[in-house]
Design a protein around this motif. Structure first.
Motif, PDB file in Angstrom:
ATOM      1  N   ASN A  45       0.831  -1.203   0.000  1.00 52.27           N
ATOM      2  CA  ASN A  45       0.000   0.000   0.000  1.00 52.27           C
ATOM      3  C   ASN A  45       0.870   1.259   0.000  1.00 52.27           C
ATOM      4  O   ASN A  45       0.725   2.148   0.833  1.00 52.27           O
ATOM      5  CB  ASN A  45      -0.926  -0.005   1.221  1.00 52.27           C
ATOM      6  N   VAL A  46       1.791   1.306  -0.959  1.00 52.61           N
ATOM      7  CA  VAL A  46       2.688   2.442  -1.134  1.00 52.61           C
ATOM      8  C   VAL A  46       2.737   2.733  -2.629  1.00 52.61           C
ATOM      9  O   VAL A  46       3.034   1.833  -3.424  1.00 52.61           O
ATOM     10  CB  VAL A  46       4.107   2.144  -0.595  1.00 52.61           C
ATOM     11  N   ALA A  47       2.483   3.980  -3.011  1.00 55.19           N
ATOM     12  CA  ALA A  47       2.337   4.316  -4.430  1.00 55.19           C
ATOM     13  C   ALA A  47       3.593   4.034  -5.245  1.00 55.19           C
ATOM     14  O   ALA A  47       3.500   3.670  -6.426  1.00 55.19           O
ATOM     15  CB  ALA A  47       1.950   5.791  -4.573  1.00 55.19           C
ATOM     16  N   HIS A  48       4.778   4.152  -4.635  1.00 49.22           N
ATOM     17  CA  HIS A  48       6.011   3.958  -5.392  1.00 49.22           C
ATOM     18  C   HIS A  48       6.619   2.571  -5.176  1.00 49.22           C
ATOM     19  O   HIS A  48       7.794   2.362  -5.451  1.00 49.22           O
ATOM     20  CB  HIS A  48       7.038   5.046  -5.032  1.00 49.22           C
ATOM     21  N   SER A  49       5.822   1.625  -4.711  1.00 50.80           N
ATOM     22  CA  SER A  49       6.280   0.250  -4.502  1.00 50.80           C
ATOM     23  C   SER A  49       5.746  -0.656  -5.608  1.00 50.80           C
ATOM     24  O   SER A  49       4.548  -0.648  -5.914  1.00 50.80           O
ATOM     25  CB  SER A  49       5.796  -0.261  -3.140  1.00 50.80           C
ATOM     26  N   MET A 197      10.237   1.792   3.467  1.00 50.09           N
ATOM     27  CA  MET A 197       9.832   1.960   2.077  1.00 50.09           C
ATOM     28  C   MET A 197       8.792   3.059   1.879  1.00 50.09           C
ATOM     29  O   MET A 197       8.444   3.386   0.744  1.00 50.09           O
ATOM     30  CB  MET A 197       9.290   0.633   1.531  1.00 50.09           C
ATOM     31  N   ALA A 198       8.298   3.646   2.964  1.00 54.11           N
ATOM     32  CA  ALA A 198       7.294   4.701   2.850  1.00 54.11           C
ATOM     33  C   ALA A 198       7.899   6.049   2.487  1.00 54.11           C
ATOM     34  O   ALA A 198       7.170   6.967   2.098  1.00 54.11           O
ATOM     35  CB  ALA A 198       6.515   4.834   4.150  1.00 54.11           C
ATOM     36  N   SER A 199       9.210   6.188   2.573  1.00 55.44           N
ATOM     37  CA  SER A 199       9.868   7.460   2.302  1.00 55.44           C
ATOM     38  C   SER A 199       9.588   7.951   0.884  1.00 55.44           C
ATOM     39  O   SER A 199       9.809   7.231  -0.094  1.00 55.44           O
ATOM     40  CB  SER A 199      11.377   7.324   2.501  1.00 55.44           C
ATOM     41  N   ALA A 200       9.114   9.193   0.763  1.00 55.91           N
ATOM     42  CA  ALA A 200       8.791   9.761  -0.546  1.00 55.91           C
ATOM     43  C   ALA A 200      10.029   9.911  -1.416  1.00 55.91           C
ATOM     44  O   ALA A 200       9.924   9.946  -2.652  1.00 55.91           O
ATOM     45  CB  ALA A 200       8.107  11.116  -0.356  1.00 55.91           C
ATOM     46  N   GLU A 201      11.212   9.995  -0.811  1.00 56.76           N
ATOM     47  CA  GLU A 201      12.451  10.146  -1.569  1.00 56.76           C
ATOM     48  C   GLU A 201      12.702   8.959  -2.494  1.00 56.76           C
ATOM     49  O   GLU A 201      13.382   9.087  -3.517  1.00 56.76           O
ATOM     50  CB  GLU A 201      13.632  10.318  -0.615  1.00 56.76           C
ATOM     51  N   LEU A 202      12.148   7.813  -2.127  1.00 59.32           N
ATOM     52  CA  LEU A 202      12.375   6.609  -2.920  1.00 59.32           C
ATOM     53  C   LEU A 202      11.654   6.638  -4.269  1.00 59.32           C
ATOM     54  O   LEU A 202      11.970   5.853  -5.156  1.00 59.32           O
ATOM     55  CB  LEU A 202      11.946   5.374  -2.128  1.00 59.32           C
ATOM     56  N   ALA A 203      10.689   7.522  -4.416  1.00 58.44           N
ATOM     57  CA  ALA A 203      10.013   7.646  -5.711  1.00 58.44           C
ATOM     58  C   ALA A 203      10.974   8.149  -6.780  1.00 58.44           C
ATOM     59  O   ALA A 203      10.897   7.747  -7.943  1.00 58.44           O
ATOM     60  CB  ALA A 203       8.816   8.580  -5.588  1.00 58.44           C
ATOM     61  N   ALA A 204      11.911   9.026  -6.365  1.00 60.23           N
ATOM     62  CA  ALA A 204      12.871   9.596  -7.309  1.00 60.23           C
ATOM     63  C   ALA A 204      14.098   8.725  -7.493  1.00 60.23           C
ATOM     64  O   ALA A 204      14.664   8.648  -8.593  1.00 60.23           O
ATOM     65  CB  ALA A 204      13.290  10.991  -6.842  1.00 60.23           C
ATOM     66  N   ARG A 205      14.536   8.065  -6.455  1.00 58.08           N
ATOM     67  CA  ARG A 205      15.710   7.193  -6.513  1.00 58.08           C
ATOM     68  C   ARG A 205      15.345   5.856  -5.879  1.00 58.08           C
ATOM     69  O   ARG A 205      15.646   5.583  -4.725  1.00 58.08           O
ATOM     70  CB  ARG A 205      16.897   7.826  -5.787  1.00 58.08           C
ATOM     71  N   PRO A 206      14.643   5.006  -6.625  1.00 58.97           N
ATOM     72  CA  PRO A 206      14.084   3.786  -6.040  1.00 58.97           C
ATOM     73  C   PRO A 206      15.138   2.759  -5.641  1.00 58.97           C
ATOM     74  O   PRO A 206      16.226   2.695  -6.210  1.00 58.97           O
ATOM     75  CB  PRO A 206      13.194   3.239  -7.161  1.00 58.97           C
ATOM     76  N   LYS A 207      14.751   1.973  -4.649  1.00 60.39           N
ATOM     77  CA  LYS A 207      15.563   0.836  -4.221  1.00 60.39           C
ATOM     78  C   LYS A 207      15.102  -0.376  -5.039  1.00 60.39           C
ATOM     79  O   LYS A 207      13.958  -0.822  -4.915  1.00 60.39           O
ATOM     80  CB  LYS A 207      15.375   0.568  -2.728  1.00 60.39           C
ATOM     81  N   ILE A 208      16.007  -0.902  -5.865  1.00 57.28           N
ATOM     82  CA  ILE A 208      15.644  -1.975  -6.792  1.00 57.28           C
ATOM     83  C   ILE A 208      16.495  -3.212  -6.529  1.00 57.28           C
ATOM     84  O   ILE A 208      17.727  -3.123  -6.456  1.00 57.28           O
ATOM     85  CB  ILE A 208      15.817  -1.522  -8.252  1.00 57.28           C
ATOM     86  N   LEU A 209      15.851  -4.337  -6.410  1.00 63.50           N
ATOM     87  CA  LEU A 209      16.528  -5.625  -6.248  1.00 63.50           C
ATOM     88  C   LEU A 209      16.064  -6.555  -7.363  1.00 63.50           C
ATOM     89  O   LEU A 209      14.884  -6.570  -7.723  1.00 63.50           O
ATOM     90  CB  LEU A 209      16.201  -6.255  -4.894  1.00 63.50           C
ATOM     91  N   VAL A 210      16.985  -7.343  -7.877  1.00 57.42           N
ATOM     92  CA  VAL A 210      16.698  -8.295  -8.952  1.00 57.42           C
ATOM     93  C   VAL A 210      17.229  -9.651  -8.521  1.00 57.42           C
ATOM     94  O   VAL A 210      18.356  -9.748  -8.026  1.00 57.42           O
ATOM     95  CB  VAL A 210      17.368  -7.861 -10.273  1.00 57.42           C
ATOM     96  N   SER A 211      16.436 -10.690  -8.705  1.00 50.66           N
ATOM     97  CA  SER A 211      16.886 -12.000  -8.239  1.00 50.66           C
ATOM     98  C   SER A 211      16.377 -13.125  -9.122  1.00 50.66           C
ATOM     99  O   SER A 211      15.380 -12.980  -9.837  1.00 50.66           O
ATOM    100  CB  SER A 211      16.424 -12.248  -6.793  1.00 50.66           C
ATOM    101  N   THR A 212      17.084 -14.250  -9.048  1.00 49.66           N
ATOM    102  CA  THR A 212      16.628 -15.473  -9.698  1.00 49.66           C
ATOM    103  C   THR A 212      17.173 -16.658  -8.914  1.00 49.66           C
ATOM    104  O   THR A 212      18.178 -16.536  -8.217  1.00 49.66           O
ATOM    105  CB  THR A 212      17.067 -15.519 -11.179  1.00 49.66           C
ATOM    106  N   VAL A 213      16.500 -17.797  -9.017  1.00 60.07           N
ATOM    107  CA  VAL A 213      16.822 -18.972  -8.201  1.00 60.07           C
ATOM    108  C   VAL A 213      17.294 -20.121  -9.081  1.00 60.07           C
ATOM    109  O   VAL A 213      16.737 -20.371 -10.156  1.00 60.07           O
ATOM    110  CB  VAL A 213      15.594 -19.412  -7.368  1.00 60.07           C
ATOM    111  N   PHE A 214      18.317 -20.829  -8.601  1.00 59.55           N
ATOM    112  CA  PHE A 214      18.892 -21.979  -9.299  1.00 59.55           C
ATOM    113  C   PHE A 214      18.733 -23.247  -8.454  1.00 59.55           C
ATOM    114  O   PHE A 214      18.686 -23.187  -7.224  1.00 59.55           O
ATOM    115  CB  PHE A 214      20.385 -21.752  -9.562  1.00 59.55           C
ATOM    116  N   GLY A 215      18.692 -24.381  -9.123  1.00 61.08           N
ATOM    117  CA  GLY A 215      18.635 -25.654  -8.420  1.00 61.08           C
ATOM    118  C   GLY A 215      19.146 -26.773  -9.301  1.00 61.08           C
ATOM    119  O   GLY A 215      19.297 -26.613 -10.517  1.00 61.08           O
ATOM    120  N   GLY A 216      19.423 -27.913  -8.701  1.00 56.61           N
ATOM    121  CA  GLY A 216      19.902 -29.063  -9.445  1.00 56.61           C
ATOM    122  C   GLY A 216      18.834 -29.624 -10.369  1.00 56.61           C
ATOM    123  O   GLY A 216      17.667 -29.745  -9.982  1.00 56.61           O
ATOM    124  N   VAL A 217      19.223 -29.975 -11.581  1.00 55.87           N
ATOM    125  CA  VAL A 217      18.271 -30.464 -12.579  1.00 55.87           C
ATOM    126  C   VAL A 217      17.558 -31.725 -12.105  1.00 55.87           C
ATOM    127  O   VAL A 217      16.349 -31.891 -12.318  1.00 55.87           O
ATOM    128  CB  VAL A 217      18.995 -30.724 -13.920  1.00 55.87           C
TER     129      VAL A 217
END
Length: 242
Positions: A45-49, A197-217
């Motif tokens: 419930n955060v507009a920039h999330s 994450m409620a800080s309005a400053e994050l709308a201009a300079r967002p905190k971004i994380l990128v991830s992916t998961v690996f496992g044995g075939v």
């Protein structure tokens, strides 16, 4: 085996690979995420999330996932960890933008925990590993070392209580932009708080994380996570992207 790998597989459940991606790549990843905010869901419930589950499926972001999944440093680590057993990306990928995260594991939990009923996630020494790419400096990741070694509930409320009871043992992970945290998905961890994450400053300079998961075939655990996550992702799409 390298001591860092021994620590990951037998004791801590995480490690940090420093400076895997350079400044130009970080900015390219950030720009790709910002350019595609309109394709993402809003689960807080955060507009920039924003959050996009399974971002590898989207053509505009597929190159970001491919670059991470094929990275030489990450794959050297994975090859040593899995001891040359074939491994793959499970399809459990995420981009989060200014998103808080309570205590959890990355196992299938709640209504999706039934997909793990025919396997024991803790029976395999080599688990599923998440590569978590930080696109800015951060110190919000907290983890309970060694929590990947023993069974934990597949229920968020009980996980929260477990974390609170083990608060004295929790560690905070400091990272720099371009670092990659490798984490066993069975480990109990959390991210930023709602207040963070409620800080309005994050709308201009967002905190971004990128991830992916690996496992044995050939891992029953990996296969169960892959199948269960596909169902979870379809439900997520209907809820947040419809």
């Amino acid at each position: 085996m390298d001591p860092k790998l021994t620590n990951l597989s037998l004791r801590d459940g995480y490690c940090v690979l420093p400076q895997v991606f350079d400044k130009a790549e970080i900015e390219a990843f950030r720009q790709a995420a910002v350019d595609n905010l309109g394709s993402m869901g809003q689960t807080r419930n955060v507009a920039h999330s924003y959050h996009l589950a399974g971002f590898h499926r989207f053509p505009a972001l597929a190159a970001v996932h491919a670059r991470i999944a094929a990275d030489e440093t990450i794959n050297r680590f994975l090859q040593a960890y899995y001891q040359d057993i074939p491994y793959f990306a499970l399809g459990l990928s995420d981009i989060t933008v200014n998103r808080s995260q309570h205590w959890h594991t990355d196992l299938l939990r709640g209504r999706y925990s039934g997909f793990l009923k025919d396997c024991d996630p803790w029976a395999e020494t080599a688990g599923c590993l998440k590569a978590l790419v930080y696109l800015q400096d951060g110190a919000s990741l907290r983890i309970l070392p060694g929590s990947h070694l023993t069974p934990t509930p597949l229920d968020d409320t009980r996980l929260e209580a477990l974390a609170e009871a083990s608060a004295a043992d929790v560690v905070r992970i400091d990272v720099r932009a371009g670092d990659v945290v490798i984490m066993d998905i069975r480990a109990l961890h959390r991210g930023s708080t709602d207040a963070d994450m409620a800080s309005a400053e994050l709308a201009a300079r967002p905190k971004i994380l990128v991830s992916t998961v690996f496992g044995g075939v050939r891992s029953a655990f990996s296969q169960a996570m892959q199948i269960g996550n596909a169902h979870r992702m379809a439900d997520w799409d209907r809820r947040y992207l419809a």
